[in-house]
Scaffold this motif. Structure first.
Motif, mmCIF file in Angstrom:
data_model
loop_
_atom_site.group_PDB
_atom_site.id
_atom_site.type_symbol
_atom_site.label_atom_id
_atom_site.label_comp_id
_atom_site.label_asym_id
_atom_site.label_seq_id
_atom_site.Cartn_x
_atom_site.Cartn_y
_atom_site.Cartn_z
ATOM 1 N N THR A 1 -7.886 4.536 -6.659
ATOM 2 C CA THR A 1 -8.783 3.477 -7.282
ATOM 3 C C THR A 1 -8.049 2.039 -7.037
ATOM 4 O O THR A 1 -8.895 1.210 -7.086
ATOM 5 C CB THR A 1 -8.369 3.795 -9.010
ATOM 6 O OG1 THR A 1 -7.150 3.743 -9.244
ATOM 7 C CG2 THR A 1 -9.409 5.158 -9.160
ATOM 8 N N VAL A 2 -6.833 1.914 -6.821
ATOM 9 C CA VAL A 2 -6.376 0.600 -6.245
ATOM 10 C C VAL A 2 -6.549 0.414 -4.889
ATOM 11 O O VAL A 2 -7.083 -0.796 -4.678
ATOM 12 C CB VAL A 2 -4.944 0.389 -6.690
ATOM 13 C CG1 VAL A 2 -4.344 -1.001 -6.344
ATOM 14 C CG2 VAL A 2 -4.451 0.701 -8.114
ATOM 15 N N VAL A 3 -6.237 1.339 -4.125
ATOM 16 C CA VAL A 3 -6.461 0.759 -2.637
ATOM 17 C C VAL A 3 -7.785 1.526 -2.116
ATOM 18 O O VAL A 3 -7.677 2.677 -1.598
ATOM 19 C CB VAL A 3 -5.176 1.589 -1.800
ATOM 20 C CG1 VAL A 3 -5.214 1.292 -0.401
ATOM 21 C CG2 VAL A 3 -3.960 0.992 -2.370
ATOM 22 N N THR A 4 -8.792 0.564 -2.342
ATOM 23 C CA THR A 4 -10.086 0.861 -1.815
ATOM 24 C C THR A 4 -10.358 0.193 -0.689
ATOM 25 O O THR A 4 -9.740 -0.996 -0.373
ATOM 26 C CB THR A 4 -11.034 0.699 -3.028
ATOM 27 O OG1 THR A 4 -11.017 -0.380 -3.392
ATOM 28 C CG2 THR A 4 -10.670 1.554 -4.236
ATOM 29 N N ASN B 1 -10.964 -3.352 -1.957
ATOM 30 C CA ASN B 1 -9.974 -4.264 -2.223
ATOM 31 C C ASN B 1 -9.239 -4.545 -0.701
ATOM 32 O O ASN B 1 -8.590 -5.563 -0.793
ATOM 33 C CB ASN B 1 -8.944 -3.494 -3.191
ATOM 34 C CG ASN B 1 -9.566 -3.219 -4.624
ATOM 35 O OD1 ASN B 1 -10.522 -4.147 -4.989
ATOM 36 N ND2 ASN B 1 -9.004 -2.445 -5.314
ATOM 37 N N THR B 2 -9.407 -3.594 0.064
ATOM 38 C CA THR B 2 -8.668 -3.784 1.374
ATOM 39 C C THR B 2 -9.397 -5.131 2.227
ATOM 40 O O THR B 2 -8.696 -6.035 2.636
ATOM 41 C CB THR B 2 -8.657 -2.655 2.311
ATOM 42 O OG1 THR B 2 -7.990 -1.532 1.627
ATOM 43 C CG2 THR B 2 -7.920 -2.729 3.673
ATOM 44 N N GLU C 1 0.820 -1.196 -0.074
ATOM 45 C CA GLU C 1 0.091 -0.015 0.099
ATOM 46 C C GLU C 1 0.763 1.267 0.038
ATOM 47 O O GLU C 1 0.705 2.247 -0.650
ATOM 48 C CB GLU C 1 -0.819 -0.069 1.289
ATOM 49 C CG GLU C 1 -2.045 1.118 1.219
ATOM 50 C CD GLU C 1 -1.638 2.475 1.952
ATOM 51 O OE1 GLU C 1 -1.949 3.357 1.552
ATOM 52 O OE2 GLU C 1 -0.628 2.222 2.702
ATOM 53 N N TYR D 1 2.840 5.157 -7.508
ATOM 54 C CA TYR D 1 1.612 5.375 -8.319
ATOM 55 C C TYR D 1 0.485 6.357 -7.472
ATOM 56 O O TYR D 1 -0.496 5.780 -7.486
ATOM 57 C CB TYR D 1 1.097 4.140 -8.841
ATOM 58 C CG TYR D 1 1.939 3.294 -9.476
ATOM 59 C CD1 TYR D 1 2.302 3.427 -10.696
ATOM 60 C CD2 TYR D 1 2.707 2.183 -8.766
ATOM 61 C CE1 TYR D 1 3.246 2.603 -11.498
ATOM 62 C CE2 TYR D 1 3.446 1.328 -9.292
ATOM 63 C CZ TYR D 1 3.845 1.543 -10.698
ATOM 64 O OH TYR D 1 4.722 0.880 -11.187
ATOM 65 N N VAL E 1 2.327 1.624 -3.644
ATOM 66 C CA VAL E 1 1.264 2.274 -4.458
ATOM 67 C C VAL E 1 1.144 3.695 -4.309
ATOM 68 O O VAL E 1 1.184 4.700 -5.190
ATOM 69 C CB VAL E 1 0.132 1.583 -4.352
ATOM 70 C CG1 VAL E 1 -0.974 2.009 -5.339
ATOM 71 C CG2 VAL E 1 0.345 -0.027 -4.781
ATOM 72 N N ARG F 1 -3.086 6.409 -9.299
ATOM 73 C CA ARG F 1 -3.912 5.446 -9.083
ATOM 74 C C ARG F 1 -4.182 4.710 -7.593
ATOM 75 O O ARG F 1 -4.823 3.674 -7.525
ATOM 76 C CB ARG F 1 -2.985 4.192 -9.861
ATOM 77 C CG ARG F 1 -2.814 4.406 -11.451
ATOM 78 C CD ARG F 1 -2.082 3.312 -11.998
ATOM 79 N NE ARG F 1 -1.579 3.562 -13.344
ATOM 80 C CZ ARG F 1 -0.811 2.812 -14.233
ATOM 81 N NH1 ARG F 1 -0.828 1.727 -13.581
ATOM 82 N NH2 ARG F 1 -0.519 3.185 -15.447
ATOM 83 N N HIS F 2 -3.498 5.352 -6.586
ATOM 84 C CA HIS F 2 -3.794 4.868 -5.048
ATOM 85 C C HIS F 2 -5.172 5.025 -4.815
ATOM 86 O O HIS F 2 -5.531 3.969 -4.530
ATOM 87 C CB HIS F 2 -2.988 5.800 -4.559
ATOM 88 C CG HIS F 2 -3.088 5.320 -2.883
ATOM 89 N ND1 HIS F 2 -3.866 5.892 -2.180
ATOM 90 C CD2 HIS F 2 -2.270 4.591 -2.310
ATOM 91 C CE1 HIS F 2 -3.864 5.401 -0.973
ATOM 92 N NE2 HIS F 2 -2.748 4.485 -0.972
#
Length: 319
Positions: free
Chosen positions: A128-131, A134-135, A115, A122, A118, A125-126
């Motif tokens: 959108t990726v670390v939601t 997703n967590t 985490e 990034y 990212v 994109r953080h």
């Protein structure tokens, strides 16, 4: 005469209780302090919306929750080992839960390191990726992976011919090593432990290298990258302590074989506090002191909600 006999009977009982109390106090007191701090930290992480909804704090909650469970279970096993010899089924259940909870810490540290990677490398994109979704999936995978390990250990354990034993009562203390009833179980434990910690260490180190390289880019937030590097180093340190905790029983067995009983007991207490307890409380201390969002709220609850100004910063925190 009956009064004398009663006194001679009760005397050893009181001496036995006193021995238990004296041997348990040096370990129980730090344990209760650590459990209190971790408990306050868990309550703190659920006390504010910004803490309940931020992914890194959700992961931290999972880490602390597992640490509290393994700390409580370790304390229970220590109490039971003082005077009681368990049966193999009871010890097996407790040890399986111990394996389940102890694997959560290194796996969660891996996800927390990714985490941070990212977030720095990034940043666009953080979000959108670390939601939160997703967590939650990552936490579910962590518990599922640890559960599969327990299932594999259970299958190996059930292959042992317990019907050939004269009694199910254990003659030794209930420890993970005592449940290695066949060579395959011990080999599996070694391979799994090496795989888990080597993989976790490589991931944390790779994340640290990636963040360090990203820090040289002109477009990277230098302050954020610096904080991320410090956090990843702390994760690596926590991972090392978690690995060290797996060596507690072998270390104590080796030491007790060469020193006298009283000195071995003192060494056991020191090893237990430093190797088993401290790593389980380190996360609360690290994040509670370093994090600008958690620190004022944590101090507020640790001080029994005394009246003083508490400022909650909802900006990006220093982790």
């Amino acid at each position: 005469m009956s009064g004398i006999q009663t006194n001679t009977t009760v005397g050893p009982q009181y001496r036995g209780l006193l021995e238990i109390a004296l041997s348990a106090a040096p370990i129980s007191l730090p344990c209760f302090v650590f459990l209190y701090i971790n408990g306050v930290m868990l309550f703190t992480l659920r006390s504010k919306p910004v803490l309940r909804e931020t992914c890194r704090y959700i992961l931290l909650y999972n880490l602390l929750f597992a640490d509290d469970l393994i700390l409580t279970l370790s304390q229970l096993l220590y109490f039971l080992s003082i005077r009681i010899r368990l049966t193999y089924p009871v010890c097996g259940v407790l040890i399986m839960f111990s394996h389940l909870f102890s694997d959560i810490s290194p796996l969660t540290l891996v996800v927390m390191s990714l985490e941070r990677y990212v977030a720095v490398c990034y940043p666009l994109r953080h979000s959108t990726v670390v939601t939160s979704r997703n967590t939650a999936v990552a936490i579910t995978v962590i518990w599922a992976f640890s559960s599969l390990n327990v299932l594999a250990r259970l299958v190996l354990l059930l292959h042992f011919p317990f019907e050939n034993l004269q009694t199910l009562q254990m003659t030794a203390r209930c420890t993970p090593q005592a449940m290695f009833l066949n060579p395959v179980s011990e080999q599996y434990d070694q391979v799994y432990t090496y795989f888990l910690f080597v993989s976790a260490g490589v991931t944390v180190i790779a994340s640290f290298i990636g963040v360090t390289i990203a820090a040289t880019s002109a477009s990277t937030d230098k302050a954020s990258a610096h904080k991320a590097r410090k956090t990843l180093l702390l994760h690596l340190f926590q991972l090392g302590l978690s690995l060290l905790s797996t060596l507690y029983t072998p270390l104590f067995i080796a030491i007790s074989a060469v020193v006298e009983r009283i000195r071995a007991l003192r060494i056991q207490i020191a090893l237990y506090v430093v190797v088993v307890m401290l790593p389980r409380c380190l996360s609360a201390l690290i994040y509670g002191i370093r994090d600008n969002t958690i620190r004022p709220i944590l101090m507020y609850y640790l001080c029994c909600q005394r009246k003083f100004s508490v400022v909650l910063k909802e900006a990006e925190v220093s982790t």
